[in-house]
Design a protein around this motif. Sequence first.
Motif, PDB file in Angstrom:
ATOM      1  N   ASP A  18      -4.266 -67.472 -10.646  1.00 48.16           N
ATOM      2  CA  ASP A  18      -5.227 -68.298  -9.916  1.00 48.16           C
ATOM      3  C   ASP A  18      -5.219 -67.996  -8.422  1.00 48.16           C
ATOM      4  OD1 ASP A  18      -7.215 -70.157  -9.701  1.00 48.16           O
ATOM      5  OD2 ASP A  18      -5.927 -71.912  -9.929  1.00 48.16           O
ATOM      6  N   ASN A  19      -6.298 -68.432  -7.748  1.00 54.79           N
ATOM      7  CA  ASN A  19      -6.443 -68.381  -6.289  1.00 54.79           C
ATOM      8  C   ASN A  19      -6.636 -66.976  -5.733  1.00 54.79           C
ATOM      9  OD1 ASN A  19      -3.944 -70.834  -6.485  1.00 54.79           O
ATOM     10  ND2 ASN A  19      -6.061 -71.307  -5.982  1.00 54.79           N
ATOM     11  N   ILE A  20      -7.220 -66.105  -6.520  1.00 56.40           N
ATOM     12  CA  ILE A  20      -7.414 -64.721  -6.083  1.00 56.40           C
ATOM     13  C   ILE A  20      -8.316 -64.647  -4.859  1.00 56.40           C
ATOM     14  CG2 ILE A  20      -8.318 -62.464  -6.755  1.00 56.40           C
ATOM     15  CD1 ILE A  20      -5.671 -63.324  -8.126  1.00 56.40           C
ATOM     16  N   HIS A  21      -9.341 -65.482  -4.786  1.00 58.47           N
ATOM     17  CA  HIS A  21     -10.253 -65.453  -3.648  1.00 58.47           C
ATOM     18  C   HIS A  21      -9.744 -66.281  -2.480  1.00 58.47           C
ATOM     19  CE1 HIS A  21     -13.747 -64.339  -6.575  1.00 58.47           C
ATOM     20  NE2 HIS A  21     -13.090 -63.286  -6.152  1.00 58.47           N
ATOM     21  N   SER A  22      -9.161 -67.447  -2.750  1.00 57.26           N
ATOM     22  CA  SER A  22      -8.725 -68.306  -1.651  1.00 57.26           C
ATOM     23  C   SER A  22      -7.492 -67.751  -0.938  1.00 57.26           C
ATOM     24  CB  SER A  22      -8.459 -69.729  -2.143  1.00 57.26           C
ATOM     25  OG  SER A  22      -7.508 -69.729  -3.179  1.00 57.26           O
ATOM     26  N   PHE A  23      -6.734 -66.883  -1.597  1.00 53.04           N
ATOM     27  CA  PHE A  23      -5.603 -66.193  -0.971  1.00 53.04           C
ATOM     28  C   PHE A  23      -5.840 -64.680  -1.041  1.00 53.04           C
ATOM     29  CE2 PHE A  23      -3.800 -70.318  -1.818  1.00 53.04           C
ATOM     30  CZ  PHE A  23      -2.880 -70.521  -0.804  1.00 53.04           C
ATOM     31  N   ARG A  24      -7.044 -64.276  -0.646  1.00 50.09           N
ATOM     32  CA  ARG A  24      -7.450 -62.883  -0.823  1.00 50.09           C
ATOM     33  C   ARG A  24      -6.475 -61.900  -0.172  1.00 50.09           C
ATOM     34  NH1 ARG A  24     -12.424 -60.509  -2.085  1.00 50.09           N
ATOM     35  NH2 ARG A  24     -13.368 -62.576  -2.115  1.00 50.09           N
ATOM     36  N   LYS A  25      -6.091 -62.161   1.069  1.00 49.31           N
ATOM     37  CA  LYS A  25      -5.200 -61.232   1.767  1.00 49.31           C
ATOM     38  C   LYS A  25      -3.803 -61.230   1.148  1.00 49.31           C
ATOM     39  CE  LYS A  25      -7.503 -61.452   6.273  1.00 49.31           C
ATOM     40  NZ  LYS A  25      -7.354 -61.821   7.707  1.00 49.31           N
ATOM     41  N   THR A  26      -3.268 -62.428   0.916  1.00 51.02           N
ATOM     42  CA  THR A  26      -1.919 -62.525   0.367  1.00 51.02           C
ATOM     43  C   THR A  26      -1.827 -61.893  -1.017  1.00 51.02           C
ATOM     44  OG1 THR A  26      -1.590 -64.588   1.580  1.00 51.02           O
ATOM     45  CG2 THR A  26      -0.050 -64.132  -0.208  1.00 51.02           C
ATOM     46  N   LEU A  27      -2.869 -62.078  -1.827  1.00 48.47           N
ATOM     47  CA  LEU A  27      -2.824 -61.612  -3.210  1.00 48.47           C
ATOM     48  C   LEU A  27      -3.418 -60.216  -3.405  1.00 48.47           C
ATOM     49  CD1 LEU A  27      -3.597 -64.870  -5.211  1.00 48.47           C
ATOM     50  CD2 LEU A  27      -1.433 -63.658  -5.001  1.00 48.47           C
ATOM     51  N   LYS A  28      -3.855 -59.575  -2.331  1.00 44.44           N
ATOM     52  CA  LYS A  28      -4.394 -58.222  -2.494  1.00 44.44           C
ATOM     53  C   LYS A  28      -3.383 -57.261  -3.133  1.00 44.44           C
ATOM     54  CE  LYS A  28      -6.877 -54.509  -0.172  1.00 44.44           C
ATOM     55  NZ  LYS A  28      -6.127 -53.434  -0.873  1.00 44.44           N
ATOM     56  N   PRO A  29      -2.096 -57.276  -2.732  1.00 45.51           N
ATOM     57  CA  PRO A  29      -1.142 -56.375  -3.408  1.00 45.51           C
ATOM     58  C   PRO A  29      -1.027 -56.673  -4.905  1.00 45.51           C
ATOM     59  CG  PRO A  29      -0.234 -57.154  -1.342  1.00 45.51           C
ATOM     60  CD  PRO A  29      -1.470 -57.967  -1.578  1.00 45.51           C
ATOM     61  N   PHE A  30      -1.091 -57.950  -5.278  1.00 43.77           N
ATOM     62  CA  PHE A  30      -1.037 -58.300  -6.699  1.00 43.77           C
ATOM     63  C   PHE A  30      -2.269 -57.785  -7.435  1.00 43.77           C
ATOM     64  CE2 PHE A  30      -2.559 -61.174 -10.017  1.00 43.77           C
ATOM     65  CZ  PHE A  30      -1.527 -61.082 -10.931  1.00 43.77           C
ATOM     66  N   VAL A  31      -3.454 -58.018  -6.853  1.00 37.38           N
ATOM     67  CA  VAL A  31      -4.688 -57.556  -7.506  1.00 37.38           C
ATOM     68  C   VAL A  31      -4.686 -56.035  -7.618  1.00 37.38           C
ATOM     69  CG1 VAL A  31      -7.203 -57.470  -7.341  1.00 37.38           C
ATOM     70  CG2 VAL A  31      -5.999 -59.584  -6.784  1.00 37.38           C
ATOM     71  N   ASP A  32      -4.266 -55.366  -6.553  1.00 31.71           N
ATOM     72  CA  ASP A  32      -4.184 -53.907  -6.609  1.00 31.71           C
ATOM     73  C   ASP A  32      -3.241 -53.459  -7.720  1.00 31.71           C
ATOM     74  OD1 ASP A  32      -5.930 -53.713  -4.486  1.00 31.71           O
ATOM     75  OD2 ASP A  32      -4.368 -53.351  -2.984  1.00 31.71           O
ATOM     76  N   TYR A  33      -2.148 -54.177  -7.882  1.00 33.99           N
ATOM     77  CA  TYR A  33      -1.158 -53.803  -8.894  1.00 33.99           C
ATOM     78  C   TYR A  33      -1.723 -53.930 -10.312  1.00 33.99           C
ATOM     79  CZ  TYR A  33       3.109 -53.811 -11.668  1.00 33.99           C
ATOM     80  OH  TYR A  33       4.049 -53.529 -12.620  1.00 33.99           O
ATOM     81  N   VAL A  34      -2.326 -55.085 -10.615  1.00 33.28           N
ATOM     82  CA  VAL A  34      -2.820 -55.274 -11.985  1.00 33.28           C
ATOM     83  C   VAL A  34      -4.106 -54.506 -12.244  1.00 33.28           C
ATOM     84  CG1 VAL A  34      -1.667 -57.482 -12.340  1.00 33.28           C
ATOM     85  CG2 VAL A  34      -3.989 -57.445 -11.380  1.00 33.28           C
ATOM     86  N   CYS A  35      -4.749 -53.994 -11.177  1.00 33.27           N
ATOM     87  CA  CYS A  35      -5.957 -53.196 -11.352  1.00 33.27           C
ATOM     88  C   CYS A  35      -5.660 -51.691 -11.403  1.00 33.27           C
ATOM     89  CB  CYS A  35      -6.954 -53.483 -10.230  1.00 33.27           C
ATOM     90  SG  CYS A  35      -7.798 -55.068 -10.397  1.00 33.27           S
ATOM     91  N   ASP A  36      -4.415 -51.331 -11.213  1.00 28.48           N
ATOM     92  CA  ASP A  36      -4.024 -49.919 -11.275  1.00 28.48           C
ATOM     93  C   ASP A  36      -3.688 -49.576 -12.718  1.00 28.48           C
ATOM     94  OD1 ASP A  36      -2.765 -47.433 -11.171  1.00 28.48           O
ATOM     95  OD2 ASP A  36      -1.820 -47.853  -9.226  1.00 28.48           O
ATOM     96  N   PRO A  37      -4.455 -48.685 -13.351  1.00 27.50           N
ATOM     97  CA  PRO A  37      -4.224 -48.377 -14.769  1.00 27.50           C
ATOM     98  C   PRO A  37      -2.844 -47.805 -15.044  1.00 27.50           C
ATOM     99  CG  PRO A  37      -5.713 -46.771 -13.778  1.00 27.50           C
ATOM    100  CD  PRO A  37      -5.551 -47.879 -12.776  1.00 27.50           C
ATOM    101  N   ARG A  38      -2.197 -47.252 -14.029  1.00 29.90           N
ATOM    102  CA  ARG A  38      -0.844 -46.711 -14.231  1.00 29.90           C
ATOM    103  C   ARG A  38       0.170 -47.806 -14.520  1.00 29.90           C
ATOM    104  NH1 ARG A  38      -0.585 -43.461  -8.686  1.00 29.90           N
ATOM    105  NH2 ARG A  38      -1.452 -45.502  -8.081  1.00 29.90           N
ATOM    106  N   ASN A  39      -0.195 -49.078 -14.240  1.00 29.90           N
ATOM    107  CA  ASN A  39       0.723 -50.195 -14.454  1.00 29.90           C
ATOM    108  C   ASN A  39       0.489 -50.914 -15.773  1.00 29.90           C
ATOM    109  OD1 ASN A  39       1.998 -49.759 -11.946  1.00 29.90           O
ATOM    110  ND2 ASN A  39       0.375 -50.888 -10.890  1.00 29.90           N
ATOM    111  N   SER A  40      -0.361 -50.327 -16.631  1.00 33.86           N
ATOM    112  CA  SER A  40      -0.515 -50.782 -18.020  1.00 33.86           C
ATOM    113  C   SER A  40      -1.279 -52.091 -18.177  1.00 33.86           C
ATOM    114  CB  SER A  40       0.859 -50.908 -18.705  1.00 33.86           C
ATOM    115  OG  SER A  40       1.545 -49.680 -18.655  1.00 33.86           O
ATOM    116  N   TYR A  41      -2.140 -52.410 -17.203  1.00 35.20           N
ATOM    117  CA  TYR A  41      -2.972 -53.608 -17.323  1.00 35.20           C
ATOM    118  C   TYR A  41      -4.447 -53.231 -17.377  1.00 35.20           C
ATOM    119  CZ  TYR A  41       1.140 -56.341 -16.029  1.00 35.20           C
ATOM    120  OH  TYR A  41       2.383 -56.910 -16.012  1.00 35.20           O
ATOM    121  N   GLU A  42      -5.202 -54.053 -18.064  1.00 37.69           N
ATOM    122  CA  GLU A  42      -6.662 -54.036 -17.977  1.00 37.69           C
ATOM    123  C   GLU A  42      -7.054 -55.377 -17.373  1.00 37.69           C
ATOM    124  OE1 GLU A  42      -8.078 -53.377 -21.905  1.00 37.69           O
ATOM    125  OE2 GLU A  42      -7.107 -51.413 -22.096  1.00 37.69           O
ATOM    126  N   THR A  43      -7.780 -55.370 -16.264  1.00 38.53           N
ATOM    127  CA  THR A  43      -7.973 -56.581 -15.475  1.00 38.53           C
ATOM    128  C   THR A  43      -9.418 -56.766 -15.059  1.00 38.53           C
ATOM    129  OG1 THR A  43      -5.714 -56.483 -14.593  1.00 38.53           O
ATOM    130  CG2 THR A  43      -7.309 -57.755 -13.322  1.00 38.53           C
TER     131      THR A  43
END
Length: 239
Positions: free
Chosen positions: A188-213
């Motif tokens: 949750d809170n991906i938009h309201s904490f956009r800067k803080t959660l950017k590393p998390f979003v980048d991580y789960v959006c990187d196919p090398r990390n085994s997620y589809e997001t």
Amino acid sequence: MPFDSTHPRDGLNDPEIADTLSRLHRDARRDRWVFARALPSIALGFLRGRSVFESAEPFLSDAYIPVSPELGRLMYQVARAAKARNIVEFGSSFGISAIYLAAAARENGGRFTGTEMLPHKFRIAESNLVSAGLKRWADIREGDALESLEPLDGPVDFVFLDGWKEMYIPILHLLEPKLADGAIIFADNIHSFRKTLKPFVDYVCDPRNSYETTVVPIGSGVSISTWREQSKEKPDCRY
């Protein structure tokens, strides 16, 4: 992990669950007074390019900051459809999202495990699970989630991340060895904490990390990920 499939099958329509959720969502409206007290900090944060939630964070120890009924029902339905039996939450607060997820765990013959750092929120969340008639299928672990979730048995089928935003990646790393193939992760809170959660979003959006997001515009932004160890296809993570 003990699973118990002996239960009624009324889902969120169970009177104890429905009444408890109705009361809690009503009580959560008092959060507006928390944000009112935080207005000076919010105004200063705006000038510095910070989000409302980031600026108000020091004032939120007594705030519900709940999931909306829309998000709660979505998570319940996704967990039910996925037949998730081992459901984990990081950041249970007063237990509103915990009730939605524990209801799904009960219907699936499984168990819900929540976490809460603050002692007073932990006690109230546990009490709310009792009021909803779900304590038999759920528990919330008090204290540092990195410690309380470390001994958790896998496989974990469903995860909801909604605690301190800087901890999303460490909690996810802790749980990854325990994730079932196809496990679902809501954050949750991906938009309201956009800067803080950017590393998390980048991580789960990187196919090398085994997620589809994907990130969906529900409330303050929710990412929905599926864990697939052999995933090669690059997901669409525009947000």
